[in-house]
Design an enzyme around this catalytic site. Structure first.
Site, PDB file in Angstrom:
ATOM      1  N   ASP A   6       0.841  -1.197   0.000  1.00 35.76           N
ATOM      2  CA  ASP A   6       0.000   0.000   0.000  1.00 35.76           C
ATOM      3  C   ASP A   6       0.876   1.248   0.000  1.00 35.76           C
ATOM      4  O   ASP A   6       2.010   1.217   0.485  1.00 35.76           O
ATOM      5  CB  ASP A   6      -0.888   0.035   1.258  1.00 35.76           C
ATOM      6  CG  ASP A   6      -1.841  -1.151   1.321  1.00 35.76           C
ATOM      7  OD1 ASP A   6      -2.161  -1.708   0.256  1.00 35.76           O
ATOM      8  OD2 ASP A   6      -2.249  -1.515   2.439  1.00 35.76           O
ATOM      9  N   LYS A   7       0.320   2.341  -0.480  1.00 37.75           N
ATOM     10  CA  LYS A   7       1.056   3.603  -0.570  1.00 37.75           C
ATOM     11  C   LYS A   7       1.786   3.937   0.739  1.00 37.75           C
ATOM     12  O   LYS A   7       2.963   4.291   0.735  1.00 37.75           O
ATOM     13  CB  LYS A   7       0.080   4.730  -0.932  1.00 37.75           C
ATOM     14  CG  LYS A   7       0.737   6.091  -1.015  1.00 37.75           C
ATOM     15  CD  LYS A   7      -0.285   7.208  -1.194  1.00 37.75           C
ATOM     16  CE  LYS A   7       0.404   8.557  -1.133  1.00 37.75           C
ATOM     17  NZ  LYS A   7      -0.561   9.668  -1.064  1.00 37.75           N
TER      18      LYS A   7
END
Length: 247
Positions: free
Chosen positions: A75-76
């Protein structure tokens, strides 16, 4: 159209990214928090793939024009170790290892509260949330099986440092699983919303992002057949907060 084609092209960008290992078949990176893995709506620049195209010159693996060689992602706002294939042979062999669940993936996370047990497993199925399509949930009619094996590394006042091993790789798996048992990852704005806690000294400790880090990744090299394992310690923002919690 030509305009669409332009959007489907990966643009090399000189963005610093720590490379832990690279050969002709694959590259292993330490992804910083805040970096998206590949371009998508709203993020056409500044992604890991833009940075890798600049470093590797050629990315010829399958996966599509914007994510060649991407066999898994973080995830970012999750930091840590990630592998990207550089040719089609490596791509299919690595993808198969992920599918067969033989990849070794170990994460560390700061979670809210103190789990009752020192270790355990969470095996709740995960699917797309029926109320918010951007989120995943364990409260779904048809979810995919998901298994997280965890143990407590250290307990603090109102928080704990845990290690989690992924046996499946569902979207947001660790974040969703820990939120579902009442111990969301600290700083996770989507699941749990525990953005700050009070330390033993009554000081407020704020978490700028989800405190989740992929600290180890192990796999069989697609060409040599040797087992490789790569490690990366938690980045400064997380290490600093662990220190503050230790008091």
């Amino acid at each position: 159209t030509a305009e669409d084609k332009k959007h489907e092209q990966l643009i090399p960008e000189a963005i610093p990214v720590e490379i832990l290992y690279m050969d002709r078949s694959l590259v292993v990176v330490n992804k910083p928090a805040g970096m998206v893995v590949y371009p998508a709506a709203g993020h056409s620049r500044g992604t890991l793939m833009n940075a890798l195209l600049c470093r590797c010159k050629k990315l010829e693996a399958p996966g599509g024009p914007l994510r060649p060689g991407v066999v898994h992602r973080l995830d970012k706002d999750t930091s840590g170790v990630m592998v990207v294939a550089l040719d089609s042979g490596a791509y299919y062999k690595l993808a198969e290892q992920f599918k067969q669940r033989t990849i070794n993936r170990r994460y560390v996370a700061l979670i809210y509260g103190n789990p009752k047990d020192n270790s355990g497993q969470i095996s709740l199925a995960i699917g797309r949330s029926e109320t918010d399509r951007k989120k995943m949930s364990t409260r779904v009619r048809r979810g995919k099986e998901a298994l997280t094996i965890w143990k407590t590394i250290e307990r603090f006042h109102g928080a704990a440092l845990i290690e989690a091993k992924l046996k499946t790789g569902r979207t947001h798996q660790i974040r969703v699983h820990f939120a579902s048992i009442g111990h969301p990852v600290l700083g996770d704005r989507a699941y749990g919303k525990k953005i700050e806690i009070e330390t033993r000294e009554r000081e407020k400790l704020t978490f700028p992002r989800q405190m989740l880090h992929a600290e180890a990744l192990g796999f069989i090299h697609p060409v040599t057949g040797k087992y490789l394992e790569f490690h990366s310690p938690p980045p400064d923002d997380m290490a600093e907060r662990i220190k503050q919690l230790q008091g």
